[in-house]
Write a protein that holds these residues in place. Structure first.
Motif, short mmCIF file in Angstrom:
data_model
loop_
_atom_site.label_atom_id
_atom_site.label_comp_id
_atom_site.label_asym_id
_atom_site.label_seq_id
_atom_site.Cartn_x
_atom_site.Cartn_y
_atom_site.Cartn_z
N SER A 5 2.99 1.50 -3.33
CA SER A 5 2.14 1.74 -4.49
C SER A 5 1.67 3.19 -4.56
N GLU A 18 -5.96 -11.97 -7.57
CA GLU A 18 -7.10 -11.50 -8.37
C GLU A 18 -6.86 -10.13 -8.98
N GLN A 19 -6.03 -9.30 -8.35
CA GLN A 19 -5.73 -7.97 -8.89
C GLN A 19 -4.68 -8.02 -10.00
N LEU A 20 -4.07 -9.18 -10.20
CA LEU A 20 -2.98 -9.30 -11.17
C LEU A 20 -3.27 -10.29 -12.30
N LEU A 57 1.97 -6.16 -6.43
CA LEU A 57 1.02 -5.07 -6.69
C LEU A 57 1.75 -3.76 -6.96
N PRO A 69 -6.96 -12.31 -2.89
CA PRO A 69 -7.23 -10.99 -3.47
C PRO A 69 -6.02 -10.35 -4.15
N ILE A 70 -4.81 -10.71 -3.73
CA ILE A 70 -3.61 -10.18 -4.40
C ILE A 70 -3.57 -10.76 -5.81
N GLN A 119 0.82 -1.21 0.00
CA GLN A 119 0.00 0.00 0.00
C GLN A 119 0.86 1.26 0.00
N LYS A 162 2.64 -3.46 -10.60
CA LYS A 162 1.47 -2.98 -11.35
C LYS A 162 1.32 -1.47 -11.19
#
Length: 192
Positions: free
Chosen positions: A85, A134-136, A112, A131-132, A82, A115
């Motif tokens: 990023s 899923e974001q990639l 993340l 969830p990590i 977080q 990204k």
């Protein structure tokens, strides 16, 4: 010393194992590691499990140029991902290293940050699950492999893959012989 120099970012909420094992193995390989604290209010960061780790220097107190280093490494931990990023200077530095063909390495939620920084979506990567992932998964060529090397981008899954992640960085930064010697010295499993 090996003559190689690496930056490892440290923030509040970084994953202790991913950070510490990586730094330790690189230092065993005689790599000059600089731990750079990002958005930490003290000399130390309180990591995801409450362990306090000291930075060598804070980001605002150092001038980092990719030409002076061989790699930049992003540990995992939700808090770390977080903070990094959201930090424009960190994202800019990651892309500077990437474009200079230096190693850019991310583990767990740290992927993340790849990204967010703008690492091209043509790369094959891996990360932590759920969830990590899923974001990639719909952004990159996603792999379930424990460690993925795609050009100068190295990614890994999580705490349990950290030894392999760090040894892969050593192999790509130095050579396979040094990586194997460290495996033997540390009595790691024959197959990580």
């Amino acid at each position: 010393m090996s003559g190689k120099k690496v930056i490892v970012f440290l923030t509040e909420g970084a994953e202790e194992m991913e950070f510490t094992i990586t730094v330790d193995i690189l230092r065993r390989a005689k790599v000059d590691v600089t731990v750079v604290g990002v958005d930490i209010s003290n000399v130390w960061a309180t990591c995801s499990r409450g362990v306090k780790i000291c930075a060598d220097v804070k980001l605002q107190d150092i001038e980092i140029k990719a030409q002076n280093y061989d790699a930049v490494i992003i540990p995992g931990g939700g808090g770390c991902a977080q903070v990094l990023s959201a930090n424009e200077k960190v994202k800019s530095l990651i892309m500077e290293f990437y474009h200079a063909k230096k190693i850019v390495a991310f583990i767990c939620a740290g992927t993340l940050v790849a990204k967010a920084a703008g690492i091209p979506h043509t790369h094959k990567v891996t990360s932590y699950v759920g969830p990590i992932r899923e974001q990639l998964v719909n952004v990159y060529d996603y792999s379930e492999d424990r460690v993925v090397v795609d050009g100068n981008v190295i990614t890994s899954r999580g705490p349990g893959t950290t030894f392999l992640f760090a040894l892969t960085i050593v192999e790509n930064l130095l050579n396979a012989e040094i990586s194997q010697a460290l495996k033997d010295e540390m009595l790691t499993c024959s197959r990580l």
